[in-house]
Motif scaffolding. Structure first.
Motif, PDB file in Angstrom:
ATOM      1  N   LEU A 208       0.888  -1.506   0.226  1.00 45.26           N
ATOM      2  CA  LEU A 208      -0.106  -0.202   0.308  1.00 45.26           C
ATOM      3  C   LEU A 208       1.108   1.152  -0.265  1.00 45.26           C
ATOM      4  N   LYS A 209      -0.046   2.013  -0.459  1.00 46.64           N
ATOM      5  CA  LYS A 209       1.188   3.625  -0.247  1.00 46.64           C
ATOM      6  C   LYS A 209      -0.229   4.329   0.424  1.00 46.64           C
ATOM      7  N   LEU A 210       1.135   5.360   1.573  1.00 45.95           N
ATOM      8  CA  LEU A 210       0.631   6.443   2.386  1.00 45.95           C
ATOM      9  C   LEU A 210       1.181   7.874   1.802  1.00 45.95           C
ATOM     10  N   GLU A 211      -0.127   8.772   1.317  1.00 42.26           N
ATOM     11  CA  GLU A 211       0.977  10.258   1.105  1.00 42.26           C
ATOM     12  C   GLU A 211      -0.145  11.395   1.938  1.00 42.26           C
ATOM     13  N   GLY A 212       0.572  12.058   2.286  1.00 44.66           N
ATOM     14  CA  GLY A 212      -0.021  13.248   3.163  1.00 44.66           C
ATOM     15  C   GLY A 212       0.085  14.646   2.234  1.00 44.66           C
ATOM     16  N   PRO A 213      -0.424  15.616   3.077  1.00 45.90           N
ATOM     17  CA  PRO A 213      -0.278  16.729   2.631  1.00 45.90           C
ATOM     18  C   PRO A 213       1.067  17.643   2.632  1.00 45.90           C
ATOM     19  N   CYS A 214       0.900  18.691   1.872  1.00 47.18           N
ATOM     20  CA  CYS A 214       2.602  19.288   1.919  1.00 47.18           C
ATOM     21  C   CYS A 214       2.540  19.628   3.229  1.00 47.18           C
ATOM     22  N   PHE A 215       2.019  20.508   3.628  1.00 47.40           N
ATOM     23  CA  PHE A 215       1.925  21.021   5.125  1.00 47.40           C
ATOM     24  C   PHE A 215       1.191  20.343   6.112  1.00 47.40           C
ATOM     25  N   ALA A 216       1.756  19.611   6.956  1.00 46.69           N
ATOM     26  CA  ALA A 216       1.072  18.969   7.901  1.00 46.69           C
ATOM     27  C   ALA A 216       0.864  19.169   9.446  1.00 46.69           C
ATOM     28  N   CYS A 217       0.421  20.535   9.229  1.00 45.60           N
ATOM     29  CA  CYS A 217      -0.235  21.438  10.078  1.00 45.60           C
ATOM     30  C   CYS A 217      -2.410  21.621  10.441  1.00 45.60           C
ATOM     31  N   ASN A 218      -2.181  20.350  11.879  1.00 48.87           N
ATOM     32  CA  ASN A 218      -3.709  21.368  11.106  1.00 48.87           C
ATOM     33  C   ASN A 218      -4.024  21.500  12.726  1.00 48.87           C
ATOM     34  N   VAL A 272       0.257  -2.796  10.426  1.00 55.54           N
ATOM     35  CA  VAL A 272       1.188  -2.223  10.177  1.00 55.54           C
ATOM     36  C   VAL A 272       0.821  -0.666  10.007  1.00 55.54           C
ATOM     37  N   LEU A 273      -0.269  -0.789   9.977  1.00 55.04           N
ATOM     38  CA  LEU A 273      -0.903   0.769   9.264  1.00 55.04           C
ATOM     39  C   LEU A 273      -0.881   1.247  11.033  1.00 55.04           C
ATOM     40  N   MET A 274      -0.951   0.865  11.712  1.00 54.33           N
ATOM     41  CA  MET A 274      -1.254   1.139  13.219  1.00 54.33           C
ATOM     42  C   MET A 274       0.529   1.516  13.985  1.00 54.33           C
ATOM     43  N   GLY A 275       0.733   1.446  13.633  1.00 55.03           N
ATOM     44  CA  GLY A 275       2.543   1.637  12.943  1.00 55.03           C
ATOM     45  C   GLY A 275       2.875   2.959  12.613  1.00 55.03           C
ATOM     46  N   ALA A 276       2.163   3.193  11.171  1.00 56.84           N
ATOM     47  CA  ALA A 276       2.477   3.791   9.911  1.00 56.84           C
ATOM     48  C   ALA A 276       1.423   5.113  10.870  1.00 56.84           C
ATOM     49  N   CYS A 277       0.569   5.268  11.968  1.00 59.26           N
ATOM     50  CA  CYS A 277       0.297   6.223  12.649  1.00 59.26           C
ATOM     51  C   CYS A 277       1.471   6.268  13.586  1.00 59.26           C
ATOM     52  N   PHE A 278       1.747   5.654  14.161  1.00 59.16           N
ATOM     53  CA  PHE A 278       2.784   5.958  15.382  1.00 59.16           C
ATOM     54  C   PHE A 278       4.386   6.698  14.805  1.00 59.16           C
ATOM     55  N   LEU A 279       4.890   7.021  13.470  1.00 59.71           N
ATOM     56  CA  LEU A 279       5.371   6.970  13.228  1.00 59.71           C
ATOM     57  C   LEU A 279       5.412   8.214  12.371  1.00 59.71           C
ATOM     58  N   ILE A 280       3.846   8.497  12.207  1.00 58.10           N
ATOM     59  CA  ILE A 280       3.558   9.792  11.354  1.00 58.10           C
ATOM     60  C   ILE A 280       3.562  11.105  13.021  1.00 58.10           C
ATOM     61  N   ASP A 281       2.991  10.370  14.072  1.00 55.11           N
ATOM     62  CA  ASP A 281       2.781  11.209  15.066  1.00 55.11           C
ATOM     63  C   ASP A 281       4.509  11.818  15.535  1.00 55.11           C
ATOM     64  N   PHE A 282       4.889  11.007  15.429  1.00 53.46           N
ATOM     65  CA  PHE A 282       6.866  11.490  15.957  1.00 53.46           C
ATOM     66  C   PHE A 282       7.080  12.109  14.907  1.00 53.46           C
ATOM     67  N   MET A 283       6.801  12.032  13.663  1.00 53.37           N
ATOM     68  CA  MET A 283       8.022  12.723  13.050  1.00 53.37           C
ATOM     69  C   MET A 283       7.059  14.085  13.026  1.00 53.37           C
ATOM     70  N   PHE A 284       5.661  14.247  12.432  1.00 52.51           N
ATOM     71  CA  PHE A 284       5.010  15.363  12.583  1.00 52.51           C
ATOM     72  C   PHE A 284       4.099  16.420  13.650  1.00 52.51           C
ATOM     73  N   PHE A 285       4.024  15.665  14.656  1.00 46.16           N
ATOM     74  CA  PHE A 285       2.989  16.205  15.769  1.00 46.16           C
ATOM     75  C   PHE A 285       4.164  16.651  16.921  1.00 46.16           C
ATOM     76  N   GLU A 286       4.805  15.575  17.237  1.00 53.91           N
ATOM     77  CA  GLU A 286       5.168  15.468  18.415  1.00 53.91           C
ATOM     78  C   GLU A 286       5.922  16.305  18.749  1.00 53.91           C
TER      79      GLU A 286
END
Length: 299
Positions: A208-218, A272-286
């Motif tokens: 699978l592929k996962l793609e986020g926005p250019c500016f990951a700020c909520n 694995v998607l649960m793991g992707a969620c945690f990685l995204i949290d650390f990368m962009f929202f920690e």
């Protein structure tokens, strides 16, 4: 379906006949032979001590005590419940020491179903020096346990570079279920502007592929990372960083996420998607101390 915090997340429509062309075989990662007529298996909840049937809050029950478990073929132990759901909510717990003094502690999360019932819990494991010196880039082992306190998933993140200018050292996370048995990887794909990830199987084949926005700020809204097939066409799910409210967003780094995926997806890929969620949290929202959270692949 309404979510905690007032959010409403509409499930993705399922084409007639399921995903893909009905005349072809099921796509990789889907329709893994789970029997829809098998007895429903619920995540065990330690609520009560009497014999016989036990009931968790909200009307969801566990199997009778002493009853033989019916385990779908190919499902790692402890992940049976994931075969029945298409949404997961992840809530980071507030750490008072971190909120008041800015001293970074191990992240803890509660993983819930769409009714808000806890089905798993996750806790980061590393040392004090790594947390406070390496910040959001820190390596860690994360244990995910069920409600009986049995470890069912382990996430392993090595230390990696922060900049997309170093394509040889991008972010990666290994997912094991049960611990010691690798079932997949989350690997960051190089892109100059967009956060992109490959969801891979045990042999590092992209599923699978996962793609986020250019500016990951909520800023008063959700941030969506779209889940697509390996060809990168139509979205089939998403990981959403949900707006938690102004006070929580400004003064803490506690985050709320929602994960949507097809009901018939391979349960290993759901993990694995649960793991992707945690990685995204650390990368962009920690947030670490006074440091601002990351919002792009550059910073």
């Amino acid at each position: 379906m309404p979510q905690p915090g007032g959010h409403s997340v509409a499930p993705y429509p399922v084409p007639m006949g399921g995903y893909g062309d009905p005349g072809q075989g099921p796509p990789v990662g889907f329709n893994m032979g789970y029997n829809p007529n098998q007895p429903v298996m619920y995540q065990p909840a330690p609520v009560g001590s009497g014999p016989g049937q036990e009931y968790a809050p909200g009307g969801i029950s566990t199997a009778p005590v002493g009853a033989p478990a019916v385990v779908p073929v190919g499902v790692p132990p402890g992940l049976e419940y994931l075969t029945q759901i298409d949404q997961i909510l992840i809530h980071q717990k507030v750490e008072l020491l971190e909120a008041i003094f800015g001293f970074e502690t191990n992240n803890e999360y509660e993983i819930k179903n769409s009714l808000g019932q806890k089905i798993y819990k996750a806790k980061e494991k590393n040392d004090c020096c790594t947390r406070n010196c390496c910040g959001s880039l820190r390596s860690f082992d994360m244990k995910i346990k069920d409600n009986m306190d049995r470890e069912v998933i382990r996430l392993i993140r090595p230390y990696r570079c922060a900049s997309c200018w170093c394509p040889c050292c991008l972010q990666e996370l290994e997912v094991q279920a049960p611990p010691g048995t690798t079932i997949g990887y989350v690997k960051q794909d190089w892109h100059p502007f967009l956060p992109r990830f490959s969801i891979q199987g045990a042999n590092k084949e992209t599923v699978l592929k996962l793609e986020g926005p250019c500016f990951a700020c909520n800023c008063c809204g959700d941030v969506n990372f779209e889940l697509k097939g390996k060809d990168g066409e139509k979205p089939i799910g998403r990981i959403s960083k949900q707006w938690s409210g102004l006070l929580k967003e400004v003064f803490t780094d506690t985050d709320n996420f929602g994960i949507q995926f097809p009901l018939d997806m391979d349960v290993k890929m759901k993990a694995v998607l649960m793991g992707a969620c945690f990685l995204i949290d650390f990368m962009f929202f920690e947030k670490v101390g006074e440091a601002n959270q990351r919002s792009t692949v550059f910073s």
